[in-house]
Design a protein around this motif. Structure first.
Motif, PDB file in Angstrom:
ATOM      1  N   LEU A  45     -50.882 -13.305   2.021  1.00 57.97           N
ATOM      2  CA  LEU A  45     -51.069 -14.737   1.769  1.00 57.97           C
ATOM      3  C   LEU A  45     -51.389 -14.991   0.306  1.00 57.97           C
ATOM      4  O   LEU A  45     -50.796 -15.880  -0.330  1.00 57.97           O
ATOM      5  CB  LEU A  45     -52.195 -15.271   2.671  1.00 57.97           C
ATOM      6  CG  LEU A  45     -52.608 -16.725   2.452  1.00 57.97           C
ATOM      7  CD1 LEU A  45     -51.444 -17.679   2.715  1.00 57.97           C
ATOM      8  CD2 LEU A  45     -53.799 -17.081   3.353  1.00 57.97           C
ATOM      9  N   GLN A  46     -52.313 -14.214  -0.246  1.00 54.11           N
ATOM     10  CA  GLN A  46     -52.660 -14.394  -1.665  1.00 54.11           C
ATOM     11  C   GLN A  46     -51.494 -14.063  -2.583  1.00 54.11           C
ATOM     12  O   GLN A  46     -51.252 -14.752  -3.572  1.00 54.11           O
ATOM     13  CB  GLN A  46     -53.861 -13.511  -2.021  1.00 54.11           C
ATOM     14  CG  GLN A  46     -55.182 -14.199  -1.876  1.00 54.11           C
ATOM     15  CD  GLN A  46     -56.143 -13.797  -2.994  1.00 54.11           C
ATOM     16  OE1 GLN A  46     -55.773 -13.308  -4.054  1.00 54.11           O
ATOM     17  NE2 GLN A  46     -57.412 -14.018  -2.736  1.00 54.11           N
ATOM     18  N   MET A  47     -50.764 -12.987  -2.258  1.00 54.58           N
ATOM     19  CA  MET A  47     -49.616 -12.627  -3.084  1.00 54.58           C
ATOM     20  C   MET A  47     -48.599 -13.755  -3.091  1.00 54.58           C
ATOM     21  O   MET A  47     -48.064 -14.116  -4.149  1.00 54.58           O
ATOM     22  CB  MET A  47     -48.968 -11.340  -2.570  1.00 54.58           C
ATOM     23  CG  MET A  47     -47.783 -10.879  -3.418  1.00 54.58           C
ATOM     24  SD  MET A  47     -46.913  -9.433  -2.753  1.00 54.58           S
ATOM     25  CE  MET A  47     -46.035 -10.185  -1.377  1.00 54.58           C
ATOM     26  N   ALA A  48     -48.325 -14.319  -1.927  1.00 54.98           N
ATOM     27  CA  ALA A  48     -47.359 -15.413  -1.833  1.00 54.98           C
ATOM     28  C   ALA A  48     -47.808 -16.611  -2.659  1.00 54.98           C
ATOM     29  O   ALA A  48     -47.003 -17.251  -3.359  1.00 54.98           O
ATOM     30  CB  ALA A  48     -47.178 -15.807  -0.367  1.00 54.98           C
ATOM     31  N   LEU A  54     -44.351 -30.874   5.176  1.00 57.51           N
ATOM     32  CA  LEU A  54     -43.375 -30.549   6.220  1.00 57.51           C
ATOM     33  C   LEU A  54     -43.690 -29.202   6.867  1.00 57.51           C
ATOM     34  O   LEU A  54     -43.655 -29.063   8.104  1.00 57.51           O
ATOM     35  CB  LEU A  54     -41.972 -30.538   5.616  1.00 57.51           C
ATOM     36  CG  LEU A  54     -40.824 -30.135   6.562  1.00 57.51           C
ATOM     37  CD1 LEU A  54     -40.737 -31.102   7.735  1.00 57.51           C
ATOM     38  CD2 LEU A  54     -39.511 -30.088   5.800  1.00 57.51           C
ATOM     39  N   ALA A  55     -43.997 -28.199   6.041  1.00 58.80           N
ATOM     40  CA  ALA A  55     -44.325 -26.878   6.587  1.00 58.80           C
ATOM     41  C   ALA A  55     -45.569 -26.940   7.462  1.00 58.80           C
ATOM     42  O   ALA A  55     -45.645 -26.260   8.499  1.00 58.80           O
ATOM     43  CB  ALA A  55     -44.528 -25.879   5.448  1.00 58.80           C
ATOM     44  N   THR A  73     -48.271 -19.928   5.645  1.00 60.46           N
ATOM     45  CA  THR A  73     -48.154 -19.316   4.325  1.00 60.46           C
ATOM     46  C   THR A  73     -47.274 -20.161   3.412  1.00 60.46           C
ATOM     47  O   THR A  73     -47.572 -20.334   2.224  1.00 60.46           O
ATOM     48  CB  THR A  73     -47.583 -17.894   4.443  1.00 60.46           C
ATOM     49  OG1 THR A  73     -48.466 -17.103   5.252  1.00 60.46           O
ATOM     50  CG2 THR A  73     -47.442 -17.239   3.079  1.00 60.46           C
ATOM     51  N   ALA A  74     -46.187 -20.700   3.949  1.00 60.44           N
ATOM     52  CA  ALA A  74     -45.336 -21.596   3.163  1.00 60.44           C
ATOM     53  C   ALA A  74     -46.114 -22.831   2.717  1.00 60.44           C
ATOM     54  O   ALA A  74     -45.965 -23.307   1.579  1.00 60.44           O
ATOM     55  CB  ALA A  74     -44.110 -22.004   3.982  1.00 60.44           C
ATOM     56  N   ALA A 110     -57.780 -20.356   6.944  1.00 61.66           N
ATOM     57  CA  ALA A 110     -58.361 -19.885   8.200  1.00 61.66           C
ATOM     58  C   ALA A 110     -57.348 -19.968   9.341  1.00 61.66           C
ATOM     59  O   ALA A 110     -57.241 -19.056  10.160  1.00 61.66           O
ATOM     60  CB  ALA A 110     -59.602 -20.700   8.536  1.00 61.66           C
ATOM     61  N   PHE A 111     -56.594 -21.065   9.400  1.00 62.79           N
ATOM     62  CA  PHE A 111     -55.573 -21.199  10.436  1.00 62.79           C
ATOM     63  C   PHE A 111     -54.502 -20.120  10.287  1.00 62.79           C
ATOM     64  O   PHE A 111     -54.038 -19.554  11.278  1.00 62.79           O
ATOM     65  CB  PHE A 111     -54.933 -22.582  10.373  1.00 62.79           C
ATOM     66  CG  PHE A 111     -55.755 -23.677  11.007  1.00 62.79           C
ATOM     67  CD1 PHE A 111     -56.129 -23.602  12.335  1.00 62.79           C
ATOM     68  CD2 PHE A 111     -56.152 -24.777  10.277  1.00 62.79           C
ATOM     69  CE1 PHE A 111     -56.891 -24.606  12.926  1.00 62.79           C
ATOM     70  CE2 PHE A 111     -56.913 -25.786  10.850  1.00 62.79           C
ATOM     71  CZ  PHE A 111     -57.289 -25.695  12.182  1.00 62.79           C
ATOM     72  N   VAL A 112     -54.096 -19.861   9.043  1.00 60.89           N
ATOM     73  CA  VAL A 112     -53.049 -18.863   8.807  1.00 60.89           C
ATOM     74  C   VAL A 112     -53.510 -17.479   9.263  1.00 60.89           C
ATOM     75  O   VAL A 112     -52.810 -16.787  10.020  1.00 60.89           O
ATOM     76  CB  VAL A 112     -52.661 -18.826   7.314  1.00 60.89           C
ATOM     77  CG1 VAL A 112     -51.725 -17.658   7.036  1.00 60.89           C
ATOM     78  CG2 VAL A 112     -51.983 -20.124   6.907  1.00 60.89           C
TER      79      VAL A 112
END
Length: 504
Positions: A411-414, A460-461, A281-282, A393-395
């Motif tokens: 996820l979309q909100m973030a 990095l994330a 998500t990051a 998809a991975f998330v």
């Protein structure tokens, strides 16, 4: 199995294809809106005499309201049924597009954009839920992947479409027409949704909206945005940073308390405990924020700095749309060979393209600069096409089972909140540096460098997410091996060599 009938050979049946068409059309309409607007910003600014702060709110307010509407919209859809929330949200979005198109004051347009964003968030929350309700297994993954690809293409196609509109009717009326483009798309999709979306099946559950959590997220986002909209000086910066830290702590504490009381917190605790989900998500937040901000700043630089027409600026951005579409179509073949590394490499390519764009803008001559920037847009678009939908998809694959229903909306909100902050920050950097006499090229280099740095955070994330995924997979395999060993041990005696004892 599809909710509309059995799946034959993992293909969408006729009813499933109609549902998917409605969701893709709704997503394309609401996600195209913001990217089309980017090309119109210089014309809109001149027509409405909008200041830098007005422009930042016009662009970022949409993402802010969009993000904040996703979770309550999803919860209401869970309880009351999704169909009519989808229809009403899209009807609101379409109606307020008319208000945006006829605005004569920046304040009116800002208010309209906030309402449009809320309508778009309500629509998209129902789309995510509908795709999860109607499809299962591989078909669900394919449907969510198509929705993600549609969003990426809407983002990439927006500048060329906006440029063509402004070239056809001129800047004075062209920016208004870009808002009116939403109307036919919106009305057609409303009609399709009313006819083809599954009938609502209300639940007996209570709509647990966690309004305190939502208010804390909104306040935290504003604390991050406002310093860039109106720079407050060092004392003000310290106050905003302190406020952001306190709000973050309050949000974390409230979410734990609300969960212990038996409520459904805005951010499910299981999602924060899943390292692959949190890091993925990051990655998505940094990618989405940097990409939207970079696109907006590029558009302003091409028109204000290089003096290109809206159509000329759109042609520079067009290779990104083409490359993104091709790369998105090929992404899963690449993933099958290289796995999670595809996301990291794609994000690194995007970061390098952003940094290179700032450098060539600073040093190249005006004659060749548009060509060089178009080439870099090609590389950047291909990079985002490789990683955008695959990262999603991975998330979602690593979302804990108890939070699977809200994982897509979180996820979309973030992403939307990250976009609101990034667009405010980067457009503010560019506008203030040009207003201060630093020059458009220097301002674009500064903004592009910051965008590349944010994209570097995504790299990095993504690396950390890959390592967390590997550790999680290794733990699962070890657990399975231990279980199999215990089963074999229970079936027959373990033969021991002399002097050896079993390890338990």
């Amino acid at each position: 199995m599809s909710a509309t009938g059995p799946i034959a050979g993992q293909r969408f049946d006729a009813a499933g294809r109609r549902v998917l068409l409605v969701c893709v059309a709704g997503g394309f309409t609401t996600l195209l809106d913001q990217s089309v607007l980017n090309t119109s910003i210089p014309a809109l600014r001149e027509s409405l005499h909008a200041g830098p702060a007005d422009l930042q709110w016009i662009v970022a307010g949409y993402s802010l309201a969009f993000g904040l509407a996703l979770i309550p919209g999803g919860r209401l859809g869970d309880v009351k049924g999704r169909k009519w929330f989808f229809v009403s949200g899209l009807a609101l979005f379409t109606l307020v597009s008319l208000v945006s198109a006829t605005a004569t004051e920046p304040a009116v347009l800002i208010a309209a954009r906030l309402v449009q964003g809320a309508g778009a968030g309500l629509v998209n929350s129902q789309m995510i839920g509908t795709l999860q309700d109607v499809f299962e297994g591989q078909l669900r993954a394919r449907a969510l992947g198509m929705y993600a690809v549609t969003g990426g293409l809407a983002f990439a196609l927006g500048p060329p479409i906006g440029g063509a509109v402004l070239a056809a009717v001129g800047p004075e009326h062209g920016w208004r027409l870009t808002f009116l483009l939403n109307v036919p798309f919106g009305l057609a999709t409303v009609a399709l949704a009313a006819r083809h979306l599954p009938r609502p099946r209300p639940s007996a559950r209570h709509a647990d909206l966690d309004l305190v959590g939502l208010l804390l997220v909104g306040a935290l986002t504003l604390a991050l945005m406002l310093p860039f909209v109106r720079p407050p000086g060092w004392t003000g910066w310290a106050a905003f940073v302190t406020a952001a830290v306190l709000l973050l702590g309050a949000l974390a504490g409230w979410q734990r308390r609300y969960a212990r009381s038996g409520g459904h917190p805005l951010i499910h605790p299981a999602l924060t405990r899943s390292a692959p989900y949190a890091l993925g998500t990051a990655t998505a937040m940094a990618q989405f924020g940097s990409s939207l901000a970079a696109s907006l700043v590029l558009t302003m630089f091409l028109q204000d700095g290089l003096g290109l027409s809206p159509m000329g600026a759109a042609l520079v951005a067009l290779p990104s749309a083409v490359a993104m579409g091709v790369a998105s179509a090929l992404a899963w073949r690449v993933v099958q060979r290289f796995g999670r590394r595809t996301v990291t490499v794609g994000m690194a390519g995007s970061a390098l393209a952003m940094l290179a764009g700032g450098l060539v803008a600073h040093w190249a001559s005006a004659a060749v600069l548009p060509w060089l920037l178009a080439l870099l847009q090609l590389l950047g678009g291909a990079s985002i096409g490789l990683m955008g939908s695959t990262n999603q998809a991975f998330v979602l694959r690593h979302a804990p089972a108890e939070a699977a229903g809200v994982s897509g909306a979180i996820l979309q909100m973030a992403q939307r909140i990250a976009a609101a902050v990034a667009v405010s920050a980067l457009s503010g950097v560019y506008l203030r540096e040009t207003a201060g006499g630093g020059g458009h090229r220097a301002a674009y280099l500064t903004a592009s460098t910051v965008c590349a740095a944010v994209a570097g955070v995504a790299v990095l994330a993504s690396v950390l997410a890959g390592r967390a995924t590997a550790r999680e997979r290794h733990g699962e395999e070890r657990h399975e091996d231990e279980q199999h060993g215990e089963e074999r041990h229970g079936e027959e005696p373990v033969a021991l060599r002399p002097g050896r004892t079993p390890v338990r």
